[in-house]
Motif scaffolding. Structure first.
Motif, PDB file in Angstrom:
ATOM      1  N   MET A 125       0.840  -1.202   0.000  1.00  0.00           N
ATOM      2  CA  MET A 125       0.000   0.000   0.000  1.00  0.00           C
ATOM      3  C   MET A 125       0.871   1.246   0.000  1.00  0.00           C
ATOM      4  N   ARG A 126       0.521   2.191  -0.867  1.00  0.00           N
ATOM      5  CA  ARG A 126       1.215   3.474  -0.939  1.00  0.00           C
ATOM      6  C   ARG A 126       0.460   4.515  -0.142  1.00  0.00           C
ATOM      7  N   TYR A 127       1.198   5.369   0.557  1.00  0.00           N
ATOM      8  CA  TYR A 127       0.604   6.490   1.281  1.00  0.00           C
ATOM      9  C   TYR A 127       1.224   7.782   0.759  1.00  0.00           C
ATOM     10  N   GLU A 128       0.370   8.724   0.359  1.00  0.00           N
ATOM     11  CA  GLU A 128       0.841  10.013  -0.135  1.00  0.00           C
ATOM     12  C   GLU A 128       0.126  11.131   0.611  1.00  0.00           C
ATOM     13  N   ALA A 129       0.832  12.227   0.884  1.00  0.00           N
ATOM     14  CA  ALA A 129       0.249  13.381   1.584  1.00  0.00           C
ATOM     15  C   ALA A 129       0.573  14.654   0.811  1.00  0.00           C
ATOM     16  N   PRO A 130      -0.114  14.898  -0.294  1.00  0.00           N
ATOM     17  CA  PRO A 130       0.176  16.074  -1.123  1.00  0.00           C
ATOM     18  C   PRO A 130      -0.178  17.376  -0.402  1.00  0.00           C
ATOM     19  N   GLU A 131       0.396  18.468  -0.902  1.00  0.00           N
ATOM     20  CA  GLU A 131       0.155  19.773  -0.288  1.00  0.00           C
ATOM     21  C   GLU A 131      -0.722  20.666  -1.151  1.00  0.00           C
ATOM     22  N   THR A 132      -1.152  20.172  -2.305  1.00  0.00           N
ATOM     23  CA  THR A 132      -2.078  20.929  -3.155  1.00  0.00           C
ATOM     24  C   THR A 132      -3.178  20.006  -3.663  1.00  0.00           C
ATOM     25  N   THR A 133      -4.314  20.603  -3.965  1.00  0.00           N
ATOM     26  CA  THR A 133      -5.419  19.826  -4.518  1.00  0.00           C
ATOM     27  C   THR A 133      -5.052  19.255  -5.875  1.00  0.00           C
ATOM     28  N   LYS A 134      -4.336  20.027  -6.661  1.00  0.00           N
ATOM     29  CA  LYS A 134      -3.922  19.578  -7.994  1.00  0.00           C
ATOM     30  C   LYS A 134      -3.084  18.302  -7.904  1.00  0.00           C
ATOM     31  N   GLU A 135      -2.170  18.264  -6.939  1.00  0.00           N
ATOM     32  CA  GLU A 135      -1.334  17.085  -6.769  1.00  0.00           C
ATOM     33  C   GLU A 135      -2.158  15.884  -6.320  1.00  0.00           C
ATOM     34  N   ALA A 136      -3.112  16.126  -5.419  1.00  0.00           N
ATOM     35  CA  ALA A 136      -3.975  15.038  -4.942  1.00  0.00           C
ATOM     36  C   ALA A 136      -4.789  14.457  -6.087  1.00  0.00           C
ATOM     37  N   VAL A 137      -5.324  15.329  -6.923  1.00  0.00           N
ATOM     38  CA  VAL A 137      -6.116  14.885  -8.068  1.00  0.00           C
ATOM     39  C   VAL A 137      -5.263  14.064  -9.027  1.00  0.00           C
ATOM     40  N   SER A 138      -4.043  14.518  -9.260  1.00  0.00           N
ATOM     41  CA  SER A 138      -3.137  13.799 -10.164  1.00  0.00           C
ATOM     42  C   SER A 138      -2.822  12.399  -9.640  1.00  0.00           C
ATOM     43  N   LEU A 139      -2.564  12.292  -8.347  1.00  0.00           N
ATOM     44  CA  LEU A 139      -2.276  10.992  -7.741  1.00  0.00           C
ATOM     45  C   LEU A 139      -3.453  10.031  -7.893  1.00  0.00           C
ATOM     46  N   LEU A 140      -4.647  10.543  -7.639  1.00  0.00           N
ATOM     47  CA  LEU A 140      -5.847   9.698  -7.718  1.00  0.00           C
ATOM     48  C   LEU A 140      -6.156   9.314  -9.159  1.00  0.00           C
ATOM     49  N   ALA A 141      -5.977  10.259 -10.077  1.00  0.00           N
ATOM     50  CA  ALA A 141      -6.286  10.006 -11.487  1.00  0.00           C
ATOM     51  C   ALA A 141      -5.347   8.964 -12.093  1.00  0.00           C
ATOM     52  N   LYS A 142      -4.092   8.970 -11.650  1.00  0.00           N
ATOM     53  CA  LYS A 142      -3.095   8.058 -12.208  1.00  0.00           C
ATOM     54  C   LYS A 142      -2.977   6.745 -11.441  1.00  0.00           C
ATOM     55  N   ALA A 143      -3.736   6.636 -10.360  1.00  0.00           N
ATOM     56  CA  ALA A 143      -3.601   5.468  -9.486  1.00  0.00           C
ATOM     57  C   ALA A 143      -4.003   4.181 -10.195  1.00  0.00           C
ATOM     58  N   LYS A 144      -3.235   3.147  -9.941  1.00  0.00           N
ATOM     59  CA  LYS A 144      -3.568   1.810 -10.422  1.00  0.00           C
ATOM     60  C   LYS A 144      -4.072   1.005  -9.228  1.00  0.00           C
ATOM     61  N   GLY A 145      -5.192   0.360  -9.390  1.00  0.00           N
ATOM     62  CA  GLY A 145      -5.794  -0.359  -8.269  1.00  0.00           C
ATOM     63  C   GLY A 145      -6.765   0.522  -7.509  1.00  0.00           C
ATOM     64  N   LYS A 146      -6.957   0.201  -6.257  1.00  0.00           N
ATOM     65  CA  LYS A 146      -7.957   0.895  -5.441  1.00  0.00           C
ATOM     66  C   LYS A 146      -7.320   2.055  -4.686  1.00  0.00           C
ATOM     67  N   ALA A 147      -7.826   3.263  -4.951  1.00  0.00           N
ATOM     68  CA  ALA A 147      -7.303   4.468  -4.310  1.00  0.00           C
ATOM     69  C   ALA A 147      -8.386   5.093  -3.439  1.00  0.00           C
ATOM     70  N   TYR A 148      -7.994   5.583  -2.275  1.00  0.00           N
ATOM     71  CA  TYR A 148      -8.941   6.187  -1.334  1.00  0.00           C
ATOM     72  C   TYR A 148      -8.384   7.495  -0.800  1.00  0.00           C
ATOM     73  N   VAL A 149      -9.305   8.416  -0.504  1.00  0.00           N
ATOM     74  CA  VAL A 149      -8.937   9.696   0.087  1.00  0.00           C
ATOM     75  C   VAL A 149      -9.041   9.585   1.604  1.00  0.00           C
ATOM     76  N   LEU A 150      -8.045  10.107   2.301  1.00  0.00           N
ATOM     77  CA  LEU A 150      -8.050  10.152   3.760  1.00  0.00           C
ATOM     78  C   LEU A 150      -8.236  11.596   4.202  1.00  0.00           C
ATOM     79  N   ALA A 151      -9.368  11.869   4.843  1.00  0.00           N
ATOM     80  CA  ALA A 151      -9.609  13.195   5.414  1.00  0.00           C
ATOM     81  C   ALA A 151      -9.492  13.069   6.930  1.00  0.00           C
ATOM     82  N   GLY A 152     -10.573  12.559   7.570  1.00  0.00           N
ATOM     83  CA  GLY A 152     -10.494  12.280   8.995  1.00  0.00           C
ATOM     84  C   GLY A 152     -10.102  10.841   9.268  1.00  0.00           C
ATOM     85  N   GLY A 153     -10.563   9.946   8.398  1.00  0.00           N
ATOM     86  CA  GLY A 153     -10.217   8.531   8.510  1.00  0.00           C
ATOM     87  C   GLY A 153     -11.117   7.714   9.411  1.00  0.00           C
ATOM     88  N   THR A 154     -12.153   8.328   9.977  1.00  0.00           N
ATOM     89  CA  THR A 154     -12.980   7.610  10.948  1.00  0.00           C
ATOM     90  C   THR A 154     -13.836   6.515  10.313  1.00  0.00           C
TER      91      THR A 154
END
Length: 286
Positions: A1-30
């Motif tokens: 499992m890869r963990y990424e913590a981008p500092e811009t929305t653009k970077e987060a979108v790019s990571l999710l768009a290019k992701a292979k397999g199952k990608a999830y967003v972590l906000a609060g994580g509850t």
């Protein structure tokens, strides 16, 4: 499992768009971390959005409020201006879990988890809230009720994230309220929930209304017929009876261990009447 913590929305979108397999967003994580620990999901990529400045702010603007996707329920509850403008929305947000959960949970995560019983969503829908969605094709604004498509499913395309939630500036003489029924007194999932927002005219009559029901269908239900039943009234018995009937008719619940179809349908009408009275009083009605 890869963990990424981008500092811009653009970077987060790019990571999710290019992701292979199952990608999830972590906000609060509850929700996400519980599902991971229980083995329900096994992410290939987790994108933590908490370092993105736009997701961490509560902004008061001339047009209303913007609540970042990583703003916790605890911070929402401490914001006096937001609480004064939208008490029902804040009350709903504060019902998500325990005090410990409140320090992490977010209303955007509550929305994107897409549970029909999510506490914050009926209140947001009643308030006319919108989601600011950012994706590979740019930025778009979507009515909150259009995000969930069914239990655990959203309308977000690959690479899209909810950056923030916007709430309009309430018109004069506007009040909102949220109520739910749960089997226990605290920390339980709504069996039925109702969010209502009312705006009165100078004579104390309702001239605008929004009514949303939770946990009675695959998604939160906006009920125009229930709103129409209230418009032009001072919340008299006839209007409340019409509201009850409209809410009951809009229900499409299931039978389960938490409640029967008949029970959920009846409780929806009861809660709608109670929530309408609270919203009417908050709007300045007498």
């Amino acid at each position: 499992m890869r963990y990424e913590a981008p500092e811009t929305t653009k970077e987060a979108v790019s990571l999710l768009a290019k992701a292979k397999g199952k990608a999830y967003v972590l906000a609060g994580g509850t929700d996400l971390l519980v599902r991971m620990k229980s083995g329900v999901i096994e992410p290939d990529l987790i994108v933590d959005i908490k370092r993105i400045e736009a997701t961490q702010a509560i902004k008061k603007m001339a047009s209303g409020f913007r609540i970042g996707a990583a703003v916790s329920g605890a911070r929402i509850g401490r914001n006096a201006a937001l609480k004064k403008a939208w008490p029902g929305v804040v009350e709903a947000a504060e019902l998500i879990g325990s005090d410990q959960i409140q320090g992490r949970c977010t209303i955007s995560g509550n929305l994107c988890n897409a549970s029909p019983a999510a506490d914050s969503v009926p209140a947001l829908v009643a308030a006319g809230a919108k989601a600011i969605v950012v994706g590979p094709k740019g930025r778009r604004t979507v009515a909150v009720e259009k995000i969930p498509k069914g239990p655990g499913k959203t309308s977000l395309a690959k690479g899209e994230i909810v950056e923030s939630i916007s709430l309009p500036k309430p018109a004069p003489k506007t009040g909102d309220a949220y109520l739910r029924f749960i089997p226990r007194s605290e920390m339980d999932i709504a069996v039925v929930s109702v969010g209502i927002c009312l705006t009165l005219n100078g004579k104390g009559k309702i001239h605008k209304a929004r009514v949303a029901l939770g946990a009675v269908a695959p998604t939160v239900v906006l009920v125009p017929e229930a709103a129409e039943a209230l418009i032009g009234s001072k919340l008299d018995d006839e209007a409340l009876a019409a509201l009850t009937a409209a809410c009951e008719k809009a229900c499409k619940p299931i039978d389960d261990m938490r409640g029967t179809i008949e029970f959920r349908t009846e409780v929806a009408g009861v809660l709608a009447r109670r929530a309408a009275k609270i919203a009417y009083q908050r709007a300045g009605g007498k």
